[in-house]
Design a protein around this motif. Structure first.
Motif, PDB file in Angstrom:
ATOM      1  N   GLY A  38       1.124  -1.478   0.096  1.00 40.56           N
ATOM      2  CA  GLY A  38      -0.014  -0.074  -0.157  1.00 40.56           C
ATOM      3  C   GLY A  38       0.860   1.557   0.388  1.00 40.56           C
ATOM      4  O   GLY A  38       2.014   1.097   0.709  1.00 40.56           O
ATOM      5  N   ASP A  40       0.103   4.496   1.589  1.00 41.22           N
ATOM      6  CA  ASP A  40       0.370   4.461   2.732  1.00 41.22           C
ATOM      7  C   ASP A  40       1.425   3.625   4.004  1.00 41.22           C
ATOM      8  O   ASP A  40       1.343   3.327   5.008  1.00 41.22           O
ATOM      9  CB  ASP A  40      -1.013   4.239   3.489  1.00 41.22           C
ATOM     10  CG  ASP A  40      -1.521   2.649   4.200  1.00 41.22           C
ATOM     11  OD1 ASP A  40      -0.857   1.990   3.154  1.00 41.22           O
ATOM     12  OD2 ASP A  40      -2.695   2.605   3.851  1.00 41.22           O
ATOM     13  N   THR A  42       1.542   0.321   4.141  1.00 40.88           N
ATOM     14  CA  THR A  42       0.986  -0.854   4.582  1.00 40.88           C
ATOM     15  C   THR A  42       1.799  -2.368   3.855  1.00 40.88           C
ATOM     16  O   THR A  42       2.343  -2.502   2.964  1.00 40.88           O
ATOM     17  CB  THR A  42      -0.174  -1.185   3.856  1.00 40.88           C
ATOM     18  OG1 THR A  42      -1.237  -0.678   4.778  1.00 40.88           O
ATOM     19  CG2 THR A  42      -0.167  -3.052   4.332  1.00 40.88           C
ATOM     20  N   VAL A  71      -0.739  -4.212  12.538  1.00 39.57           N
ATOM     21  CA  VAL A  71      -2.217  -3.859  11.626  1.00 39.57           C
ATOM     22  C   VAL A  71      -3.051  -5.483  12.355  1.00 39.57           C
ATOM     23  O   VAL A  71      -4.955  -4.975  12.588  1.00 39.57           O
ATOM     24  CB  VAL A  71      -2.034  -3.369  10.168  1.00 39.57           C
ATOM     25  CG1 VAL A  71      -4.147  -2.929   9.787  1.00 39.57           C
ATOM     26  CG2 VAL A  71      -1.776  -2.089  10.014  1.00 39.57           C
ATOM     27  N   ALA A  72      -2.953  -5.996  11.636  1.00 42.24           N
ATOM     28  CA  ALA A  72      -3.959  -7.502  11.796  1.00 42.24           C
ATOM     29  C   ALA A  72      -2.713  -8.304  12.051  1.00 42.24           C
ATOM     30  O   ALA A  72      -1.717  -8.359  11.347  1.00 42.24           O
ATOM     31  CB  ALA A  72      -4.802  -7.690  10.292  1.00 42.24           C
ATOM     32  N   LEU A  81      -0.386  -7.705   8.840  1.00 43.02           N
ATOM     33  CA  LEU A  81      -0.568  -6.825   8.019  1.00 43.02           C
ATOM     34  C   LEU A  81       0.496  -5.917   9.303  1.00 43.02           C
ATOM     35  O   LEU A  81       0.177  -5.488   9.845  1.00 43.02           O
ATOM     36  CB  LEU A  81      -1.508  -6.023   8.000  1.00 43.02           C
ATOM     37  CG  LEU A  81      -2.646  -6.680   7.078  1.00 43.02           C
ATOM     38  CD1 LEU A  81      -3.715  -5.994   6.330  1.00 43.02           C
ATOM     39  CD2 LEU A  81      -1.234  -6.572   5.106  1.00 43.02           C
ATOM     40  N   GLN A  83       1.976  -1.686   9.116  1.00 43.29           N
ATOM     41  CA  GLN A  83       1.712  -0.407   8.805  1.00 43.29           C
ATOM     42  C   GLN A  83       3.702   0.090   9.537  1.00 43.29           C
ATOM     43  O   GLN A  83       3.548   0.745  10.367  1.00 43.29           O
ATOM     44  CB  GLN A  83       0.606   0.578   8.844  1.00 43.29           C
ATOM     45  CG  GLN A  83       0.570   1.785   8.236  1.00 43.29           C
ATOM     46  CD  GLN A  83      -0.651   2.396   8.690  1.00 43.29           C
ATOM     47  OE1 GLN A  83      -1.219   2.255   9.459  1.00 43.29           O
ATOM     48  NE2 GLN A  83      -1.025   2.904   7.266  1.00 43.29           N
ATOM     49  N   LEU A 195      -8.927  -9.091   3.410  1.00 45.09           N
ATOM     50  CA  LEU A 195      -7.881  -7.545   4.054  1.00 45.09           C
ATOM     51  C   LEU A 195      -8.539  -6.295   4.018  1.00 45.09           C
ATOM     52  O   LEU A 195      -8.081  -5.943   5.553  1.00 45.09           O
ATOM     53  CB  LEU A 195      -7.452  -6.974   2.082  1.00 45.09           C
ATOM     54  CG  LEU A 195      -6.419  -5.890   2.313  1.00 45.09           C
ATOM     55  CD1 LEU A 195      -4.951  -6.174   3.491  1.00 45.09           C
ATOM     56  CD2 LEU A 195      -6.065  -5.899   1.416  1.00 45.09           C
ATOM     57  N   ALA A 196      -9.518  -6.078   4.233  1.00 47.69           N
ATOM     58  CA  ALA A 196     -10.154  -4.661   4.802  1.00 47.69           C
ATOM     59  C   ALA A 196     -10.994  -5.266   6.506  1.00 47.69           C
ATOM     60  O   ALA A 196     -10.913  -4.392   6.979  1.00 47.69           O
ATOM     61  CB  ALA A 196     -11.974  -4.652   3.760  1.00 47.69           C
ATOM     62  N   MET A 198      -9.108  -7.429   7.889  1.00 48.29           N
ATOM     63  CA  MET A 198      -8.423  -7.249   8.411  1.00 48.29           C
ATOM     64  C   MET A 198      -7.488  -6.106   9.284  1.00 48.29           C
ATOM     65  O   MET A 198      -7.110  -5.714   9.942  1.00 48.29           O
ATOM     66  CB  MET A 198      -7.215  -7.736   8.232  1.00 48.29           C
ATOM     67  CG  MET A 198      -7.197  -9.378   8.292  1.00 48.29           C
ATOM     68  SD  MET A 198      -6.065 -10.051   7.112  1.00 48.29           S
ATOM     69  CE  MET A 198      -5.064 -10.346   7.687  1.00 48.29           C
ATOM     70  N   ARG A 199      -7.683  -4.809   8.031  1.00 51.58           N
ATOM     71  CA  ARG A 199      -7.612  -3.545   8.299  1.00 51.58           C
ATOM     72  C   ARG A 199      -8.723  -3.040   9.405  1.00 51.58           C
ATOM     73  O   ARG A 199      -8.198  -2.044  10.359  1.00 51.58           O
ATOM     74  CB  ARG A 199      -7.523  -2.555   7.178  1.00 51.58           C
ATOM     75  CG  ARG A 199      -6.518  -3.184   6.125  1.00 51.58           C
ATOM     76  CD  ARG A 199      -6.474  -2.479   4.858  1.00 51.58           C
ATOM     77  NE  ARG A 199      -6.222  -2.241   3.747  1.00 51.58           N
ATOM     78  CZ  ARG A 199      -4.863  -1.436   3.719  1.00 51.58           C
ATOM     79  NH1 ARG A 199      -4.338  -0.626   4.741  1.00 51.58           N
ATOM     80  NH2 ARG A 199      -3.539  -1.412   2.579  1.00 51.58           N
ATOM     81  N   SER A 200     -10.142  -3.482   9.744  1.00 56.77           N
ATOM     82  CA  SER A 200     -10.760  -2.685  10.154  1.00 56.77           C
ATOM     83  C   SER A 200     -10.853  -3.449  11.462  1.00 56.77           C
ATOM     84  O   SER A 200     -10.848  -2.689  12.822  1.00 56.77           O
ATOM     85  CB  SER A 200     -12.195  -2.579   9.479  1.00 56.77           C
ATOM     86  OG  SER A 200     -12.135  -3.932   9.014  1.00 56.77           O
TER      87      SER A 200
END
Length: 303
Positions: A38, A40, A42, A71-72, A81, A83, A195-196, A198-200
């Motif tokens: 990513g 950002d 990631t 992140v995850a 994950l 960041q 993925l979404a 895991m991010r959230s």
């Protein structure tokens, strides 16, 4: 394209939290790789590098270290994950389709950090994989020759697209029963649907599932316990190394895959299960109260 892809791979250095359960098997300091996916900052890596991590750094090929946050960690896929806290200035890799892997084509394995390496690889098999640590995925990718710096390394196709993340060395890469050392890569197609999530929320919903705390191996249709985690449901139930798991809730167990899928097939991860255990010449019944795997992990109090 491959040079750009290789430039997206960084080193990962993690230090576990005090009293982390995973320290016994993974050690207090873990070193591997990750792939920037990513803009950002990631980074996708293999989860066991960062499970229960207190501090994490991303290391460039020039040796520069950047602090990162977790992140995850997703037990269901095995992915992690990260960041970067500071801008990395590294172009992210493009995600390919692991379902489109062609065993007749060459692939490239890239590790990161100050000792980054890139080498050709051949995908020799794509099949389900069951790990001894209560882990199972479909369509794992197996490559030769083996790389020792496989943890979190990126597997790229000739278009420079990421198709897998390195997990471990295996002794039977091409097919079970045939000795051929290689590596197992977790396919990126497993990442795309979660993925979404895991991010959230820090993990996919599938990672909320029952855990017994046993390490097992499969031998000729038998599942044998080789290690019991301290203070785990299995230990509390009286399961011991060397035991054979014959049945789970009445279902005959003939493989790790059967064992795990039966363990996880209930909507409630915390429940009572019945294990039929073979110990020497005797067969014993054990009641175990499974726990949610995510609740057993120690978390960092901050970066």
């Amino acid at each position: 394209m491959l040079r750009q892809a290789a430039g997206s791979v960084v080193g990962v250095r993690a230090v576990a939290t005090p009293q982390a359960r995973s320290t016994d098997s993974l050690g207090p300091v873990r070193v591997g790789s990750g792939v920037v996916i990513g803009s950002d900052g990631t980074v996708l890596t293999i989860g066991y590098l960062i499970v229960e991590a207190e501090r994490v750094e991303l290391v460039t090929t020039a040796g520069k270290a950047y602090p990162a946050r977790v992140v995850a960690y997703d037990p269901a896929t095995g992915f992690g994950l990260l960041q970067s806290v500071l801008p990395l200035g590294i172009a992210p890799a493009r995600l390919g389709a692991s379902s489109g892997v062609d065993e007749s084509q060459p692939y490239v394995v890239v590790s990161g950090g100050s000792e980054a390496e890139m080498s050709l690889a051949q995908v020799v098999s794509r099949r389900p994989f069951s790990g001894y640590w209560e882990y199972h995925i479909e369509d794992a990718l197996f490559t030769v020759p083996p790389r020792l710096d496989h943890s979190g390394a990126g597997l790229f196709n000739r278009q420079g697209e990421l198709v897998g993340i390195g997990s471990l060395i295996v002794m039977e890469a091409s097919k079970p029963g045939v000795a051929e050392p290689g590596n197992m890569f977790v396919p990126v197609d497993l990442l795309k649907p979660v993925l979404a999530e895991m991010r959230s929320r820090g993990a996919s919903a599938r990672s909320t599932r029952a855990w017994l705390g046993v390490n097992c191996i499969e031998q000729q249709g038998l599942v044998r316990v080789v290690r019991v985690n301290a203070d785990s449901p299995a230990e509390q139930a009286g399961v011991q190394p060397g035991d054979l798991i014959l049945k789970l809730d009445g279902l005959p167990i003939d493989s790790l895959e059967t064992f795990y899928k039966k363990l996880w097939d209930h909507a409630q991860p915390e429940r009572e299960v019945t294990l039929e255990i073979g110990r020497g010449a005797s067969v014993q019944s054990k009641k175990a109260h499974t726990v949610d795997r995510m609740k057993t992990l120690r978390r960092s109090v901050g970066i």
